[in-house]
Each structure stands twice: as C-alpha cells, then as structure tokens.
Design a protein around this motif. Structure first.
Motif, short mmCIF file in Angstrom:
data_model
loop_
_atom_site.label_atom_id
_atom_site.label_comp_id
_atom_site.label_asym_id
_atom_site.label_seq_id
_atom_site.Cartn_x
_atom_site.Cartn_y
_atom_site.Cartn_z
N ALA A 42 0.88 -1.17 0.06
CA ALA A 42 0.18 -0.13 0.09
C ALA A 42 0.89 1.42 0.09
O ALA A 42 0.61 2.32 -0.70
CB ALA A 42 -0.90 0.01 1.20
N ASP A 43 1.88 1.14 0.86
CA ASP A 43 2.83 2.49 0.88
C ASP A 43 3.59 2.62 -0.47
O ASP A 43 3.87 3.81 -0.88
CB ASP A 43 3.77 2.10 1.91
CG ASP A 43 4.77 3.44 2.37
OD1 ASP A 43 4.25 4.36 2.77
OD2 ASP A 43 5.93 3.47 1.83
N ALA A 44 3.92 1.60 -1.01
CA ALA A 44 4.77 1.74 -2.36
C ALA A 44 3.67 2.33 -3.54
O ALA A 44 4.03 2.89 -4.29
CB ALA A 44 5.21 0.22 -2.91
N LEU A 45 2.40 1.68 -3.36
CA LEU A 45 1.45 2.34 -4.29
C LEU A 45 1.08 3.90 -4.03
O LEU A 45 1.19 4.69 -4.89
CB LEU A 45 0.29 1.54 -4.50
CG LEU A 45 0.11 -0.03 -4.95
CD1 LEU A 45 -0.94 -0.73 -4.45
CD2 LEU A 45 0.60 0.21 -6.25
N ALA A 46 1.04 4.20 -2.83
CA ALA A 46 0.73 5.57 -2.48
C ALA A 46 1.90 6.60 -2.80
O ALA A 46 1.67 7.42 -3.26
CB ALA A 46 0.55 5.57 -1.01
N PRO A 85 9.11 3.19 -7.51
CA PRO A 85 9.36 2.16 -8.88
C PRO A 85 9.46 0.65 -8.34
O PRO A 85 9.32 -0.19 -9.36
CB PRO A 85 10.72 2.43 -9.10
CG PRO A 85 11.27 3.38 -8.22
CD PRO A 85 10.04 3.81 -7.26
N ASP A 86 9.49 0.37 -7.18
CA ASP A 86 9.53 -0.87 -6.62
C ASP A 86 8.04 -1.51 -6.28
O ASP A 86 7.80 -2.61 -5.72
CB ASP A 86 10.33 -1.10 -5.27
CG ASP A 86 11.72 -0.90 -5.52
OD1 ASP A 86 12.20 -1.28 -6.57
OD2 ASP A 86 12.47 -0.46 -4.80
N ALA A 87 6.87 -0.66 -6.78
CA ALA A 87 5.60 -1.02 -6.48
C ALA A 87 5.42 -2.48 -7.06
O ALA A 87 4.60 -3.15 -6.47
CB ALA A 87 4.63 -0.04 -6.92
N PRO A 88 5.58 -2.74 -8.34
CA PRO A 88 5.43 -4.03 -8.68
C PRO A 88 5.85 -5.10 -7.95
O PRO A 88 5.41 -6.07 -7.88
CB PRO A 88 5.61 -3.97 -10.30
CG PRO A 88 5.67 -2.66 -10.64
CD PRO A 88 6.33 -1.96 -9.18
N LEU A 89 7.17 -5.00 -7.55
CA LEU A 89 7.72 -6.00 -6.60
C LEU A 89 7.04 -6.19 -5.20
O LEU A 89 6.81 -7.19 -4.90
CB LEU A 89 9.25 -5.58 -6.46
CG LEU A 89 10.02 -6.57 -5.43
CD1 LEU A 89 10.01 -8.14 -6.06
CD2 LEU A 89 11.45 -6.12 -5.31
N ALA A 90 6.73 -4.93 -4.58
CA ALA A 90 6.03 -5.09 -3.30
C ALA A 90 4.61 -5.65 -3.63
O ALA A 90 4.21 -6.53 -2.68
CB ALA A 90 5.76 -3.51 -2.79
N VAL A 91 3.92 -5.38 -4.61
CA VAL A 91 2.53 -5.97 -4.87
C VAL A 91 2.64 -7.73 -4.93
O VAL A 91 2.11 -8.15 -4.24
CB VAL A 91 1.95 -5.30 -5.90
CG1 VAL A 91 0.66 -6.30 -6.26
CG2 VAL A 91 1.65 -3.79 -5.65
N ALA A 92 3.67 -7.84 -5.83
CA ALA A 92 3.85 -9.16 -6.12
C ALA A 92 4.41 -10.09 -4.79
O ALA A 92 3.67 -11.01 -4.41
CB ALA A 92 5.30 -9.51 -7.20
N VAL A 93 5.26 -9.34 -3.85
CA VAL A 93 5.54 -10.19 -2.69
C VAL A 93 4.27 -10.13 -1.96
O VAL A 93 4.03 -11.10 -0.97
CB VAL A 93 6.49 -9.26 -2.06
CG1 VAL A 93 6.87 -9.92 -0.62
CG2 VAL A 93 7.87 -9.27 -2.82
N ALA A 94 3.69 -9.31 -1.74
CA ALA A 94 2.17 -8.88 -0.78
C ALA A 94 1.43 -10.18 -1.58
O ALA A 94 0.94 -10.96 -0.47
CB ALA A 94 1.54 -7.72 -0.77
#
Length: 380
Positions: free
Chosen positions: A300-304, A308-317
């Motif tokens: 959520a924080d990466a998207l907010a 640039p690491d949002a795709p990785l953070a989403v995939a991990v989540a």
C-alpha cells in the motif's frame, strides 16, 4: 562528477492517526450495517448488496473518492487509506463493490487523466467525468476482465465491442463497464442495448461474478490501445496490491475469533485454548498474520508513494498474503469444531472469500514468478 545515488526511501508500515480515525469510522459503520447475521442473510438472498451500506460507505464516509483528486470531487487521499478500508471490509466480508469500483476501475481511469491524447482531468473529458461520479458514490464501475487476471496478464479479451468475457467480479451491480478491446478502452453502460450481464453462482457469495456478453454494443471511447493497456495494467496492479489488505483483514478476524472461541470453549474443565497443541497453532498463525500485515502495508505504501518498486512490493504481498488468509480461515473452521462447520456461523464466509481471493488478480504462484523476474532470481 556524478552525484551519489540516493538510497531508496524507507517504507512507512505504521498507521497514521488519520488512518486510525478512518478505520474507526468504517468499523463502526460495518458493525451497524454488516454484522455476521446480516451478511449471512444477504448471501442467502437474491440481492447480497445493501445499497444503504454502500451509500453510507461511499458517500457518507467518502471512501469511494479516497484515490480521486479533490479537483474531481474526491478526497485526495492515497492507497494507504484505501487499504485501511479494505482491511475493515475483509474483517466483515461485507458485500460491497469497493475493490472493483473504488480501486481498480478508479485507478484505471486515473491513469487516463494524464495520458497523452486524453483530456486532462482539470479540463474535463469522459474519463474525468466518470471519475467524479465514482468519487461521489453515485455510480459504480468495474473493469471488464476476468477476476483472475493478474497485472500484466492478457487484458483485451475482445477485439471489438462484440463477444463474451467471463468471471467479472461485481459486474451484476455495476453501472458502467470499462471494456478493454484491441481498439482501446470503452465505457459501456451496463443496461445499454447490446449488453447482457448474466450472474454466475460463485464460490464466494459475498462477491458475485458475472458473464458479460456484448452484441453490437456501443460505448464511449476513453483511450487508444497503448494507453488502454497501460491504464488497465495500473488498475490491476492497484487491485492486486490492495487485495492484500483485504486478505489481511480476513486473517485478522479469523485469528481473533478463534482465540476468543477457544478461551470460552471448555473441555475437561479447561479452556481448549490452554491446550499446548492449540496454543502452538495459534501462535504460528499470529506470526503469519504479523508478517502479512508488513507485506500488505509495504504494498500500500509503495503504491501511495509511486515507488518504482511497487510491482515487486505488490507481487511479494500477493505471494504471501493469499496463503495466510486461506490458512487462517481453515484454522478458524477447524478449531471451532462442530459449530465451525455450520451455515449459522460466519467462518464459512471467510473461508470462501479467502479461497476466492487467492486466485483474484493472479495466483500466489503467478506472483512468485513475478517476484523472481523482478528481483532477477531463479524462477520457483
């Protein structure tokens, strides 16, 4: 001389006071309008959605416009606040088109308001006008792709506005369908001529699925093929990332309810929760839930922040949280014993929602493959 590279910002996993205040408001509303008996009764009826609940959530609290800028009538908040709403919706498995309309469809339209060739939001335009209506809660929209479509997956199932798309979440209650085609993205009225939405019987009755059939339908063009693909990818990425917060809410409720029940249920003059084997299982589940919270908050924080690491953070989540939600729901059913197997107890609703969520916007296996690709690791 080249300036040294700046280290990446540390993600903020804590909840702000504003987020906690929003949580309190949403939780109070859901306690009043979506308690367990109400949700169970709704799933057994022909109309699982409570329009009054949606109006109170979307308009009264203003949750529908959290991701929409203030100039379009929204709250101008971020994915962090939307994640809090989804946590609370997960805790009650309340039937509400928040994820599909206020996150995925909204994020898809937001991607168009600054895209080349599309009228900016401040100057009007069909995407901006529809965003304003979604933010007010007066209309809902869904992205017309199968609920299992992952970010970056095949998006344009139709060549034109003719054909069939199956397994669209919340399509039966949407006012507008955002239909990606090979020609671009169109906004199609759900009741327009040539549009047929046929409800399906899903595993999770709190989030209905439907089949969309278009036959000579017409719609408002929103974007060309390239801009459409980018916008849909952004919408699906936000949906997958914030779905982790819903899965976190499911797991939190299952753990809390199981602990409460095992404290009250007695055998051999002792609470069953005092038995060492059960304590170990619940302790393990608590560790999983804490880890899921970190993963969901990071996404959520990466998207907010537009990291640039949002795709990785989403995939991990998604690779982690979907399994935790299913495990928590399974433990909830089993550790409740006989009552956990009845329709009167809500445990089955959480198990079905967790199972359905585990394939929504990509399976855990698909997201593990994405993690491997993004982190340049050997594929699982």
């Amino acid at each position: 001389m080249t300036a040294p590279a700046q280290p990446p910002a540390t993600p903020d996993l804590l909840y702000s006071q504003d987020e906690e205040d929003l949580r309190s408001a949403v939780r109070a509303l859901l306690a009043d309008r979506a308690d367990a008996p109400t949700v169970i009764a709704a799933t057994e009826s022909a109309t699982p959605y409570d329009q009054g609940l949606w109006e109170a959530l979307a308009t009264g609290i203003g949750a529908a416009g959290l991701l929409v800028p203030e100039k379009l009538g929204g709250q101008g908040a971020s994915h962090r606040e939307a994640a809090v709403v989804l946590e609370e919706l997960g805790r009650t498995v309340a039937p509400a088109p928040y994820l599909t309309s206020s996150v995925v469809a909204t994020e898809t339209l937001l991607a168009l308001t600054g895209t080349e060739g599309i009228t900016p939001a401040g100057d009007g335009g069909p995407a901006a006008a529809l965003l304003a209506e979604l933010a007010s809660g007066s209309r809902t929209a869904v992205l017309a792709v199968p609920f299992a479509t992952p970010p970056g997956g095949a998006q344009a199932a139709l060549a034109t506005l003719d054909g069939t798309v199956q397994g669209i979440a919340d399509a039966a209650v949407a006012d507008v369908l955002l239909v990606p085609t090979a020609e671009g993205l169109y906004a199609v009225g759900a009741t327009a001529p040539g549009v047929a939405v046929e409800p399906l019987v899903p595993l999770d009755l709190t989030r209905p699925l439907a089949t969309l059939t278009l036959s000579g339908a017409t719609g408002t063009p929103l974007a060309g093929p390239d801009a459409s693909a980018t916008a849909v990818r952004r919408g699906l990425l936000a949906g997958a990332g914030l779905l982790a917060s819903e899965q976190l809410g499911i797991a939190e409720w299952c753990l809390a309810e199981t602990v409460r029940y095992t404290r009250e249920r007695h055998q051999f003059n002792r609470p069953v929760g005092s038995f060492q084997a059960l304590k170990h299982r619940m302790a393990q589940l608590w560790l999983e839930v804490v880890s899921a919270r970190a993963a969901a908050r990071n996404a959520a924080d990466a998207l907010a922040t537009g990291s640039p690491d949002a795709p990785l953070a989403v995939a991990v989540a998604q690779a982690y949280c979907s399994g935790v939600a299913v495990h928590a729901a399974e433990e909830c059913v089993q550790l409740h014993g006989g009552i956990g197997m009845t329709w009167e107890h809500p445990a089955h609703l959480y198990l079905k929602r967790a199972k359905a969520d585990s394939i929504a916007y990509g399976t855990a296996g698909r997201h593990r493959e994405a993690v491997a690709e993004l982190a340049e690791l050997p594929a699982p």
